[in-house]
Write a protein that holds these residues in place. Structure first.
Motif, PDB file in Angstrom:
ATOM      1  N   UNK A   1       0.810  -1.206   0.000  1.00 34.05           N
ATOM      2  CA  UNK A   1       0.000   0.000   0.000  1.00 34.05           C
ATOM      3  C   UNK A   1       0.839   1.250   0.000  1.00 34.05           C
ATOM      4  N   UNK A   2       0.160   2.369  -0.050  1.00 31.71           N
ATOM      5  CA  UNK A   2       0.787   3.689  -0.004  1.00 31.71           C
ATOM      6  C   UNK A   2       0.086   4.495   1.075  1.00 31.71           C
ATOM      7  N   UNK A   3       0.874   5.136   1.914  1.00 32.57           N
ATOM      8  CA  UNK A   3       0.339   5.993   2.970  1.00 32.57           C
ATOM      9  C   UNK A   3       0.537   7.446   2.561  1.00 32.57           C
ATOM     10  N   UNK A   4      -0.553   8.202   2.586  1.00 31.45           N
ATOM     11  CA  UNK A   4      -0.488   9.646   2.325  1.00 31.45           C
ATOM     12  C   UNK A   4      -0.892  10.365   3.611  1.00 31.45           C
ATOM     13  N   UNK A   5      -0.067  11.302   4.051  1.00 30.24           N
ATOM     14  CA  UNK A   5      -0.429  12.146   5.194  1.00 30.24           C
ATOM     15  C   UNK A   5      -0.447  13.592   4.741  1.00 30.24           C
ATOM     16  N   UNK A   6      -1.214  14.403   5.424  1.00 31.12           N
ATOM     17  CA  UNK A   6      -1.399  15.792   4.987  1.00 31.12           C
ATOM     18  C   UNK A   6      -0.193  16.667   5.288  1.00 31.12           C
ATOM     19  N   UNK A   7       0.679  16.219   6.185  1.00 36.43           N
ATOM     20  CA  UNK A   7       1.809  17.071   6.555  1.00 36.43           C
ATOM     21  C   UNK A   7       3.135  16.571   5.985  1.00 36.43           C
ATOM     22  N   UNK A   8       3.080  15.650   5.004  1.00 40.74           N
ATOM     23  CA  UNK A   8       4.312  15.105   4.443  1.00 40.74           C
ATOM     24  C   UNK A   8       4.341  15.356   2.940  1.00 40.74           C
ATOM     25  N   UNK A   9       5.513  15.689   2.422  1.00 42.97           N
ATOM     26  CA  UNK A   9       5.614  16.101   1.025  1.00 42.97           C
ATOM     27  C   UNK A   9       5.391  14.970   0.032  1.00 42.97           C
ATOM     28  N   UNK A  10       5.717  13.732   0.397  1.00 41.55           N
ATOM     29  CA  UNK A  10       5.541  12.633  -0.541  1.00 41.55           C
ATOM     30  C   UNK A  10       4.905  11.437   0.163  1.00 41.55           C
ATOM     31  N   UNK A  11       4.246  10.566  -0.603  1.00 37.67           N
ATOM     32  CA  UNK A  11       3.646   9.372  -0.004  1.00 37.67           C
ATOM     33  C   UNK A  11       4.720   8.404   0.485  1.00 37.67           C
TER      34      UNK A  11
ATOM     35  N   UNK B   1       5.608   4.361   0.443  1.00 37.20           N
ATOM     36  CA  UNK B   1       5.319   3.037  -0.101  1.00 37.20           C
ATOM     37  C   UNK B   1       5.610   1.995   0.956  1.00 37.20           C
ATOM     38  N   UNK B   2       4.685   1.050   1.142  1.00 37.92           N
ATOM     39  CA  UNK B   2       4.878  -0.057   2.075  1.00 37.92           C
ATOM     40  C   UNK B   2       4.647  -1.353   1.318  1.00 37.92           C
ATOM     41  N   UNK B   3       5.630  -2.251   1.346  1.00 37.28           N
ATOM     42  CA  UNK B   3       5.476  -3.509   0.636  1.00 37.28           C
ATOM     43  C   UNK B   3       6.517  -4.516   1.065  1.00 37.28           C
ATOM     44  N   UNK B   4       6.492  -5.632   0.402  1.00 37.93           N
ATOM     45  CA  UNK B   4       7.401  -6.740   0.703  1.00 37.93           C
ATOM     46  C   UNK B   4       8.851  -6.344   0.436  1.00 37.93           C
ATOM     47  N   UNK B   5       9.757  -6.865   1.229  1.00 43.59           N
ATOM     48  CA  UNK B   5      11.165  -6.497   1.122  1.00 43.59           C
ATOM     49  C   UNK B   5      11.713  -6.730  -0.288  1.00 43.59           C
ATOM     50  N   UNK B   6      11.379  -7.858  -0.895  1.00 46.39           N
ATOM     51  CA  UNK B   6      11.921  -8.153  -2.219  1.00 46.39           C
ATOM     52  C   UNK B   6      11.356  -7.230  -3.294  1.00 46.39           C
ATOM     53  N   UNK B   7      10.282  -6.492  -2.985  1.00 49.71           N
ATOM     54  CA  UNK B   7       9.697  -5.561  -3.952  1.00 49.71           C
ATOM     55  C   UNK B   7      10.165  -4.124  -3.754  1.00 49.71           C
ATOM     56  N   UNK B   8      10.990  -3.898  -2.734  1.00 49.36           N
ATOM     57  CA  UNK B   8      11.455  -2.535  -2.475  1.00 49.36           C
ATOM     58  C   UNK B   8      12.259  -1.991  -3.650  1.00 49.36           C
ATOM     59  N   UNK B   9      13.066  -2.854  -4.282  1.00 54.59           N
ATOM     60  CA  UNK B   9      13.818  -2.380  -5.446  1.00 54.59           C
ATOM     61  C   UNK B   9      12.893  -2.028  -6.598  1.00 54.59           C
ATOM     62  N   UNK B  10      11.730  -2.681  -6.652  1.00 51.55           N
ATOM     63  CA  UNK B  10      10.734  -2.304  -7.648  1.00 51.55           C
ATOM     64  C   UNK B  10      10.221  -0.898  -7.405  1.00 51.55           C
ATOM     65  N   UNK B  11      10.051  -0.547  -6.133  1.00 54.50           N
ATOM     66  CA  UNK B  11       9.639   0.820  -5.804  1.00 54.50           C
ATOM     67  C   UNK B  11      10.735   1.813  -6.181  1.00 54.50           C
ATOM     68  N   UNK B  12      11.977   1.418  -5.951  1.00 61.30           N
ATOM     69  CA  UNK B  12      13.092   2.309  -6.331  1.00 61.30           C
ATOM     70  C   UNK B  12      13.187   2.467  -7.839  1.00 61.30           C
ATOM     71  N   UNK B  13      12.822   1.407  -8.570  1.00 65.40           N
ATOM     72  CA  UNK B  13      12.945   1.427 -10.029  1.00 65.40           C
ATOM     73  C   UNK B  13      11.823   2.201 -10.707  1.00 65.40           C
ATOM     74  N   UNK B  14      10.624   2.196 -10.119  1.00 69.44           N
ATOM     75  CA  UNK B  14       9.465   2.739 -10.827  1.00 69.44           C
ATOM     76  C   UNK B  14       8.915   4.020 -10.217  1.00 69.44           C
TER      77      UNK B  14
ATOM     78  N   UNK C   1       9.842   7.865  -7.884  1.00 68.93           N
ATOM     79  CA  UNK C   1      10.888   8.839  -7.530  1.00 68.93           C
ATOM     80  C   UNK C   1      10.884   9.097  -6.024  1.00 68.93           C
ATOM     81  N   UNK C   2      10.334   8.163  -5.261  1.00 67.51           N
ATOM     82  CA  UNK C   2      10.267   8.334  -3.818  1.00 67.51           C
ATOM     83  C   UNK C   2      11.665   8.313  -3.205  1.00 67.51           C
ATOM     84  N   UNK C   3      11.844   9.089  -2.164  1.00 65.31           N
ATOM     85  CA  UNK C   3      13.103   9.067  -1.427  1.00 65.31           C
ATOM     86  C   UNK C   3      13.217   7.763  -0.657  1.00 65.31           C
ATOM     87  N   UNK C   4      14.433   7.442  -0.244  1.00 65.26           N
ATOM     88  CA  UNK C   4      14.644   6.187   0.482  1.00 65.26           C
ATOM     89  C   UNK C   4      13.837   6.147   1.774  1.00 65.26           C
ATOM     90  N   UNK C   5      13.664   7.296   2.386  1.00 66.20           N
ATOM     91  CA  UNK C   5      12.899   7.360   3.626  1.00 66.20           C
ATOM     92  C   UNK C   5      11.436   6.988   3.404  1.00 66.20           C
TER      93      UNK C   5
END
Length: 371
Positions: free
Chosen positions: A33-43, A45-58, A60-64
């Motif tokens: 899933x994706x968490x959006x909060x009103x006081x944060x500049x970007x969403x 991403x929350x997912x399985x460890x092996x899919x984290x590189x997929x988030x990095x690949x697709x 522009x989210x920061x590592x945080x």
């Protein structure tokens, strides 16, 4: 979110995850899933460890903003669940006692997901926000419309490929193979992605229902065949449906096909900014009523970006009672088929609402085809 008084939003619909972050991976069979909060500049991403590189690949989210959970949360025999980790993320973001929106009716958000969040965050107030992002998605940007137009070119090629193969003695799966090949091959300029829905291809007596796929049965003389498919480009779709007949079609089927075409064109002619969804459907309904035909099902819905099992947005529908007002850059799949006990006729177009009316995205003849 501000209008709803929400402090945070947890989005689990893969299409909404893509819309908000760009994330694109076949990982929706596990919880994410994706968490959006009103006081944060970007969403986040929350997912399985092996899919984290997929988030990095697709994305522009920061590592945080990429928060993976360990694999022992996946289909765990122990008392672990990915929503335990999501709860921890919400707590870290400072919204564990806030008002949090959840997509309660999304395909991939389960009852257990909800109860685990409740258990882990007893002070949070959860609210059903199933269509909050979907309703934002209903109006497309110019880039989104470009993707849908590209998908329409793929749809045209795939439809022609299917029609070219269908004839007496050919197994249904060979037509499906030709369609799939064309969907992936795309055009001379770009390839295609996998569609959210497989090609639907009922034939013979089964054309009385719209949602059957192919078998290893051979087409026979006298078979009507319905083809519904969609090209896909960067996860954006442009569905297209047509009906063909193996041999010489009976007069009654040809007559019904002509009625469907006439009704479709009446509906498209009714499209313009400011009219309602139900007004578009009424143009169809009034047309077929002249021939003594009544159809109670909706004849279309908003759509575009999608993942299995659906390319629809689950918001506006072309049917009585839907008072959604059409605006420029809304996109719909209109599919005013007629299904009877012994045969069916299906025709569809994807269109965008423009200042001048409906712009069908595909350029494909509207008629009953024959082999």
């Amino acid at each position: 979110m501000a209008e709803r008084g929400l402090d945070a939003l947890f989005v689990s619909d893969p299409a909404n995850m893509n819309y908000l972050t760009g994330y694109d991976g076949w990982s929706f069979y596990v919880h994410q899933g994706v968490v959006v909060t009103r006081d944060r500049d970007e969403p986040v991403w929350v997912g399985r460890d092996m899919d984290a590189n997929g988030a990095r690949a697709t994305t522009t989210l920061s590592e945080e903003s990429i928060r993976p959970y360990s694999d022992d949360h996946v289909q765990s025999p122990h008392d672990l669940h990915p929503m335990d980790f999501v709860a921890a993320v919400l707590e870290d973001l400072g919204v564990d006692d806030a008002r949090v929106g959840l997509e309660m009716d999304a395909y991939y958000f389960t009852a257990k997901s909800y109860t685990r969040l409740q258990k882990n965050l007893p002070e949070a107030i959860f609210e059903d926000t199933t269509l909050l992002v979907n309703r934002v998605r209903i109006k497309k940007s110019d880039t989104e419309l470009d993707y849908m137009r590209e998908a329409a070119r793929i749809s045209e090629n795939a439809m022609q490929a299917g029609l070219d193969v269908i004839e007496e003695g050919v197994p249904e799966y060979e037509a499906a193979e030709a369609i799939y090949s064309a969907l992936i091959e795309g055009t001379d300029d770009y390839g295609g992605d996998y569609p959210s829905i497989v090609p639907l291809m009922p034939s013979g007596d089964h054309t009385g229902t719209p949602h059957l796929t192919w078998t290893d049965r051979e087409f026979e003389d006298g078979d009507p065949v319905i083809i519904e498919l969609s090209g896909c480009r960067h996860r954006y779709h442009s569905p297209l449906a047509r009906t063909t007949f193996v041999g010489d079609p009976p007069e009654e089927l040809s007559r019904r096909a002509d009625i469907v075409v006439e009704g479709m064109e009446a509906a498209l002619d009714a499209v313009e900014p400011g009219v309602t969804c139900e007004a578009v459907e009424k143009a169809w309904r009034d047309t077929i009523a002249e021939y003594g035909i009544e159809k109670k099902d909706r004849i279309g819905y908003s759509m575009g970006l999608g993942y299995p099992p659906d390319w629809g947005e689950h918001t506006a529908s072309l049917r009585p009672g839907d008072e959604t007002v059409l605006e420029e850059n809304m996109t719909f799949h209109t599919i005013p088929g007629l299904w009877f006990d012994d045969f069916g006729v299906e025709l569809s177009e994807t269109f965008v609402v423009t200042a001048d009316g409906a712009e069908p995205l595909a350029d494909f003849p509207r008629r009953l085809f024959t082999t």
